[in-house]
Design an enzyme around this catalytic site. Sequence first.
Site, short mmCIF file in Angstrom:
data_model
loop_
_atom_site.label_atom_id
_atom_site.label_comp_id
_atom_site.label_asym_id
_atom_site.label_seq_id
_atom_site.Cartn_x
_atom_site.Cartn_y
_atom_site.Cartn_z
N VAL A 20 0.82 -1.21 0.00
CA VAL A 20 0.00 0.00 0.00
C VAL A 20 0.86 1.26 0.00
CG1 VAL A 20 -1.73 1.31 1.29
CG2 VAL A 20 -1.89 -1.19 1.16
N ASP A 38 10.13 3.25 6.50
CA ASP A 38 9.80 1.88 6.88
C ASP A 38 10.85 1.42 7.87
OD1 ASP A 38 8.01 -0.57 5.27
OD2 ASP A 38 9.52 -1.15 6.75
N ARG A 43 14.28 -3.59 3.52
CA ARG A 43 13.26 -3.16 2.56
C ARG A 43 13.62 -1.79 1.99
NH1 ARG A 43 9.44 -3.81 -1.29
NH2 ARG A 43 7.59 -2.54 -0.98
N THR A 89 -2.66 -4.48 9.27
CA THR A 89 -3.53 -4.69 10.42
C THR A 89 -4.16 -6.08 10.29
OG1 THR A 89 -5.21 -3.43 9.20
CG2 THR A 89 -4.08 -2.30 11.00
N THR A 124 -6.55 -0.88 7.27
CA THR A 124 -7.90 -1.37 7.54
C THR A 124 -8.15 -1.46 9.04
OG1 THR A 124 -7.94 -2.64 5.49
CG2 THR A 124 -9.49 -3.30 7.21
N CYS A 264 -6.70 -8.96 2.93
CA CYS A 264 -7.94 -8.19 2.97
C CYS A 264 -9.18 -9.03 3.23
CB CYS A 264 -8.12 -7.43 1.64
SG CYS A 264 -7.20 -5.88 1.55
N ARG A 335 0.67 -13.74 2.59
CA ARG A 335 -0.05 -13.49 3.83
C ARG A 335 -1.36 -14.29 3.88
NH1 ARG A 335 -0.18 -7.06 3.88
NH2 ARG A 335 -0.16 -7.48 1.64
#
Length: 429
Positions: A20, A38, A43, A89, A124, A264, A335
């Site tokens: 995102v 980050d 990364r 989240t 989220t 999601c 994930r």
Amino acid sequence: MPNLPNQDSICLGIVGLGYVGLPLAVEFGKQLPVIGYDSDVRRVEQIKAGQDATRELSSEDLSEARLLRLTSSPDGLKACNVMIIAVPTPVDDNRLPDLTSLMAATEAVASALMRGGVVIYESTVYPGVVDELCAPLLARLSGLTLNEDFFVGYSPERINPGDKRHRLPHIRKITAGSTPEAADFVDALYRRIIVAGTWKTASIRIAEAAKIVENTQRDVNIALMNEFALAFNRIGLDTTEVLEAAGTKWNFLPFRPGLVGGHCVGVDAWYFAHCAHRAGHTARLVQQAREINDSIARHVVGEVLRLMAYKSIALAGARILVLGFSFKEACPDMRNSQVHELVRELMRCNAQVDIHDPWVSAQRMQSDYGLSPLNCDPTAGSYDALVLAVAHPEYVAWGATRIHALGKPVHVLYDVKSVLPADESDGRL
């Protein structure tokens, strides 16, 4: 009372550079100064080198963000008057919202928050999190007063990993703010990069609720398709053929059965269930849908074992190849991948399971799941059973002939995604 920042004097901080945050940082970094932060040093260094491990952005995409600077130190955010938090989240082992990363990110932002600053959340959450948890934490740690010294906003992410058609600028964005003026500011900010337009809601809570509703709806619809598949399998009907026939009606929704994973759909349904529970309501339909979708990996294993028994293939010591491990095709994101459950179930049956996936990181699979993929293409003629779990373009290109060639003279091929012709596999959802 401090004024909101002028749109022409924004220095934007992006907290979290994953699926995102990085696209946001790149799009905004084409227009205004952006500091991407980050906590994962590796990364940040990879992105600086022009490499995006998520495969969402190319080195050319990254190079277009000429005003983007990257840092792994939260001190870099002190130059920013607007900050966007885009951290994961997930849910915990009890399927309850895990806001650990969100609270940590909020703390980092609070240490850099200036008077007149704006903090926007993309992660989220369930309705009330920004108002009841995040904003008070920002105020307490910064010593500033909400809606007097600083403002908050919410614009839930709608990134679809692996989707090269629906990119960030072409996905309509929901926006909201803690005051009408803040809402206008947040909306105007996103309209700078979202060519598809925005939808400004009347409150942050409405925007929070909209996010979990849009993905919970998908989860419930997929669960319905999975229930169809479970029933039709028992009576000998091909679910794909049934759905194709039903799809000739103009208002039939084109959902398909399958494994539901990712960051999601399955997660947001639990956020809704938690939200409903807090209000004294039991989300029975949503919870039952989750139970159905979580059962599909076990169903697939049961079907594979049944087909092996039908062909007199001994299970103990059988070599089984699982093709694909990420939660969806053309994407390295693992994930909540339900393929993990499928693999574990097969291992519990004393099968020797190999995993092949050209998209995923072997290091990440080992650290997240304790599993290792093959480091080369699977050997022909080696397997008692083959499970096509993820419809990566590579496997679609292989086709049934090449996939069958990986099996022993007598073997089973189960097509979870129904991408092969029905008569070229032994079973499918």
